[in-house]
Design an enzyme around this catalytic site. Structure first.
Site, PDB file in Angstrom:
ATOM      1  CG  HIS A 102      -2.103   0.878   1.127  1.00 12.47           C
ATOM      2  ND1 HIS A 102      -2.039   2.220   0.809  1.00 12.47           N
ATOM      3  CD2 HIS A 102      -3.426   0.598   1.284  1.00 12.47           C
ATOM      4  CE1 HIS A 102      -3.255   2.727   0.786  1.00 12.47           C
ATOM      5  NE2 HIS A 102      -4.120   1.754   1.064  1.00 12.47           N
ATOM      6  N   GLY A 103       0.854   2.024  -1.080  1.00 13.15           N
ATOM      7  CA  GLY A 103       1.579   3.278  -1.143  1.00 13.15           C
ATOM      8  C   GLY A 103       0.885   4.370  -0.357  1.00 13.15           C
TER       9      GLY A 103
END
Length: 299
Positions: free
Chosen positions: A90-91
């Protein structure tokens, strides 16, 4: 006045692209509402009657992805024909995941249902967009029903915590989360790892401060705003699936996904960290990520 002007300019530079993304997301929801009203649609948001407007919205995001990030998607053939669980890093802003959903729909006409944090459903004005794109709270029961119906289901075990407090070292922050593994075992489906190269170079969070970490842990709300939006190269890699094994336990399946930080290999199908190790310069470099826009070779 000069100091004030410079301050405002700096704020705009840091936050203009993330704010533009928010604007486009709400614009997508408005287009869906117009389409629904003009066609008097009352059908299930996941039904095929929404495909025309889905294609229009997916095409817009795909064009944006090509222009701004030179987006590439590799490994689509690793996706099973039937159901499966996609697990991804997850950025700070999961715009890469939105790019993936758009291109998957354009290429394969497939919907991938997405497990999102509960705070997403508290955001005003996005109800129809979340429903039509298959975003769900992701209870065990919902995931099992979706998989039984043949959908791909995606989840980021690190979730918002990983978005807020991971950094250019690309550390996975999964904690003890292994519900996705239990669902995979119960549904008897494979788990497919996925990772987007340079996602932290495109959008970042300010360095962790104890106050913001404590605030998140007590409220589960993301108070720290992302910044950036530089046009770095994005490549999403879909790894080899980890097949369902009737003899494996939940803990063993999680270990297959998380075993070690840098020792995974792509060939042994040991998932997300293997993709990061193979495809990402660590620590991440904004300058190198920008230069990769001019590198036409596929890594």
């Amino acid at each position: 006045l000069i100091i004030g002007s410079l301050t405002i300019s700096a704020i705009l530079v840091f936050f203009i692209v993330p704010l533009t993304i928010v604007f486009f997301i709400y614009l997508s929801n408005i287009l869906l509402l117009i389409y629904q009203r003009n066609n008097e649609l009352k059908a299930d948001p996941l039904s095929d009657v929404w495909n025309n407007v889905r294609k229009m919205i997916a095409s817009f995001w795909d064009i944006y992805a090509r222009i701004w990030h030179g987006y590439e998607l590799h490994g689509v053939d690793n996706l099973p024909e039937g159901p499966g669980i996609l697990v991804y890093y997850h950025g700070a802003i999961p715009i890469d995941y939105l790019y993936f959903l758009s291109r998957l729909f354009l290429w394969k006409k497939r919907l991938c249902l997405s497990v999102a944090d509960h705070f997403v459903f508290r955001l005003p004005g996005l109800k129809l967009l979340l429903a039509v794109t298959g975003v769900m709270p992701g209870t065990r029961e919902e995931c099992l029903v979706a998989l039984k119906n043949g959908y791909l289901v995606s989840i980021s075990p690190g979730g918002v915590r990983e978005a807020l407090f991971s950094d250019e070292s690309y550390q996975l922050m999964w904690g003890n989360r292994k519900g996705f593994a239990q669902v995979a075992l119960e549904a008897k489906v494979p788990i497919i790892p996925m990772y987007t190269q340079n996602v932290r170079e495109g959008y970042r969070m300010f360095k962790e401060r104890r106050f913001f970490r404590q605030l998140y842990e007590s409220t589960r709300l993301p108070f720290t705003p992302p910044y950036g939006g530089l046009p770095v190269k994005f490549r999403t890699y879909i790894g080899k699936p980890i097949p369902y094994d009737p003899n494996i336990t939940t803990e063993e399946l999680v270990e297959k996904l998380c075993k070690g930080k840098f020792l995974f290999s792509f060939q042994t199908k040991t998932a997300v960290q293997a993709l990061i190790s193979k495809h990402q310069t660590i620590p991440g470099s904004i300058w190198k990520a920008l230069l990769e826009r001019f590198d036409k070779r596929r890594k």
